[in-house]
Design a protein around this motif. Structure first.
Motif, short mmCIF file in Angstrom:
data_model
loop_
_atom_site.label_atom_id
_atom_site.label_comp_id
_atom_site.label_asym_id
_atom_site.label_seq_id
_atom_site.Cartn_x
_atom_site.Cartn_y
_atom_site.Cartn_z
N ARG A 304 0.88 -1.17 0.00
CA ARG A 304 0.00 0.00 0.00
C ARG A 304 0.92 1.21 0.00
O ARG A 304 1.89 1.26 0.75
N LEU A 305 0.63 2.21 -0.83
CA LEU A 305 1.51 3.38 -0.94
C LEU A 305 1.06 4.43 0.08
O LEU A 305 0.32 5.35 -0.23
N GLY A 310 6.74 3.99 4.79
CA GLY A 310 8.06 4.60 4.61
C GLY A 310 8.32 5.22 3.26
O GLY A 310 9.47 5.42 2.86
N PHE A 311 7.24 5.57 2.54
CA PHE A 311 7.46 6.11 1.18
C PHE A 311 7.99 7.54 1.17
O PHE A 311 8.55 7.97 0.17
N LEU A 331 4.62 -2.15 -7.21
CA LEU A 331 3.24 -2.55 -7.45
C LEU A 331 2.40 -2.14 -6.24
O LEU A 331 2.74 -2.48 -5.11
N GLY A 332 1.32 -1.39 -6.50
CA GLY A 332 0.43 -1.05 -5.40
C GLY A 332 -0.33 0.23 -5.66
O GLY A 332 -0.08 0.93 -6.64
N THR A 333 -1.28 0.51 -4.76
CA THR A 333 -2.05 1.75 -4.85
C THR A 333 -2.06 2.38 -3.46
O THR A 333 -1.70 1.73 -2.48
N TYR A 338 2.09 9.52 -3.65
CA TYR A 338 3.06 8.45 -3.88
C TYR A 338 2.79 7.75 -5.21
O TYR A 338 3.73 7.35 -5.91
N GLU A 339 1.52 7.59 -5.55
CA GLU A 339 1.21 7.03 -6.87
C GLU A 339 1.84 7.89 -7.96
O GLU A 339 2.49 7.39 -8.87
#
Length: 482
Positions: A304-305, A310-311, A331-333, A338-339
């Motif tokens: 998960r973003l 930690g993004f 890979l993720g949403t 972050y996306e």
């Protein structure tokens, strides 16, 4: 025979939004069936796949009071992989395109579910010794059990366990609304019960009234007793420290198995990974538009973003990291910033960075199999499952030492020749970057050491059977069969 009932808001394969579903679906299969009869109860959501709904059989229905409402309670049943699953049916509460919506609607929905869990037990003729409640959605089960259900001797002596999968989510709303929804008396809305900071709190109620409290790793069990990780319940968790234990999650070793996984390009095992694992990388590079180079170090991220993961650290040093001889696949949403950040870096460093901003289970397996390292620099992480999957696929995790990450990834020590991954201590972007670069150094300059680490990673055992034994011990302790 000891009877255990798992009460949960999600369970694989029926409905899943996160790791809780994996736990509730996989763990019950791992108990010793000679001594434990473990069953699972969850809502029958309208958004479940039709194939599951078609297999459920209707048992019966009745009506139950919830606050000022009189509610329909349908009971459906199905056996899956040897486990009895019960589903609570109510179209008013469980229709909708996804299992969770928003407060206060979700609080009413799960107040209904918590009360229904208890109400159906005499009807289905199953009296559990222990009801094992998962997360805030079932936090009212121990509360209701303590309340009106004590008038019926069927319920006397049933024990409850409250498992916290992520303390951040607590089910909080104002006292007046929650009191109206639940029908609980003023007695329960005091600071030593459901009330917390002037609001009502489902999870707090569960922690106060449960006979035992668990969480999903030893380190997290310690961390949540401190203000930084305690999400304002650290005082209560310190008070219940004697009844609080950490039991690390496992993963389903049948589902996540590089030797038999149908999602990946080339199967491999601990003996053949040196030759075969790289074929997964080459195919993934081809499919995702990365430069085709079997020797390039590929770093995977499946997540998960969100801030929790930690993004913000990655955002801070991503440009620097992209100067290195690495490739990154995401890979993720999640959070839009972050996306968009990963989309931007995919555009800026095309061929080195691939951003897949959606979720796809088969692709996640391919990333675990294809990557050399897996980056997971979480701010907090109750257990984490991605690092366990990475270890299983011989992909070395690079993690921050928090919660379950600290408990499951042994940091590389080049002097002793030990470790199954790389870790850093402080929540700091350049400390993370230094750790990634240390991993790069071993990968490029000391491949023999790297491969030995992969051997150790693939030999680590985080299957459910290990955790199930610890749960069995706890149930025995609760029931009084020491």
């Amino acid at each position: 025979m000891k009877r255990i009932l798992f009460a949960t808001s999600e369970a694989v394969p029926f409905i899943k939004t996160g790791g809780l579903a994996d736990v509730a679906g996989a763990l019950p299969k791992c108990f010793d069936k000679r001594y434990f009869d473990v069953r699972v109860i969850l809502p029958k959501y309208a958004c479940m796949k039709q194939e599951w709904k078609d297999k459920m059989e209707y048992i019966t229905h009745f009506y139950m009071d919830l606050g000022y409402k009189n509610c329909y309670v349908g009971i459906m049943h199905m056996e899956y992989e040897g486990i009895q699953f019960y589903f609570i049916d109510n179209e008013y509460y469980f229709s909708g395109p996804k299992p969770y919506d928003s407060a206060p609607w979700d609080l009413e929905k799960f107040a209904f579910f918590s009360k229904a869990v208890l109400s159906v037990l005499p009807v289905i003729g199953f009296r559990p010794d222990v009801i094992h409640c998962h997360d805030w959605q079932t936090g009212l089960v121990p509360v209701y059990l303590h309340d009106s259900f004590q008038q019926n001797e069927f319920f006397w002596g049933i024990k409850t366990v409250m498992t916290i999968h992520n303390l951040k989510f607590q089910g909080v709303w104002d006292v007046k609304t929650v009191q109206g929804i639940t029908g609980l008396s003023d007695y329960y809305f005091a600071p030593d019960k459901l009330e917390a900071y002037k609001d009502a709190n489902f999870l707090k109620g569960g922690i106060v009234f449960a006979d035992a409290v668990t969480t999903v790793s030893n380190t997290y069990a310690e961390e949540i007793k401190t203000p930084f990780y305690g999400e304002r319940l650290d005082g209560l968790l310190c008070a219940r420290a004697h009844d609080l234990r950490g039991i690390v999650n496992g993963i389903d070793y049948d589902v996540f198995n590089p030797e038999t996984d149908k999602c990946i390009t080339r199967n491999y095992n601990a003996k053949t990974f040196r030759k075969e694992k790289v074929k997964n990388k080459i195919q993934l590079q081809k499919d995702l538009g990365l430069n085709e180079d079997p020797n390039a170090m590929l770093i995977g991220i499946v997540s998960r973003l969100t801030d929790q993961k930690g993004f913000d650290l990655i955002a801070y040093v991503m440009d620097e990291l992209c100067q290195d001889a690495v490739q990154i696949v995401v890979l993720g949403t999640g959070e839009e910033r972050y996306e968009n950040m990963f989309r931007h870096f995919d555009w800026k460093y095309h061929g080195k960075v691939s951003a897949q901003i959606y979720y796809d289970e088969p692709l996640s397996h391919r990333i675990y199999a294809a990557s050399d390292a897996f980056l997971m620099p979480s701010l907090f992480e109750p257990c984490g499952l991605s690092q366990l999957m990475s270890l299983r696929y011989g992909t070395l995790p690079i993690v921050r030492e928090t919660g379950g990450l600290k408990d499951t990834v042994q940091p590389y020590n080049e002097f002793e020749g030990t470790g199954t991954g790389f870790s850093f201590t402080n929540y700091n972007a350049h400390e993370m970057l230094a750790t990634v670069r240390n991993a790069e150094r071993v990968y490029y300059d000391n491949k023999r050491e790297w491969n030995k680490m992969v051997d150790r990673a693939m030999a680590a055992d985080f299957s459910w059977s290990h955790s199930a034994k610890q749960y069995e011990e706890m149930y025995n302790w609760l029931i009084g069969d020491k």
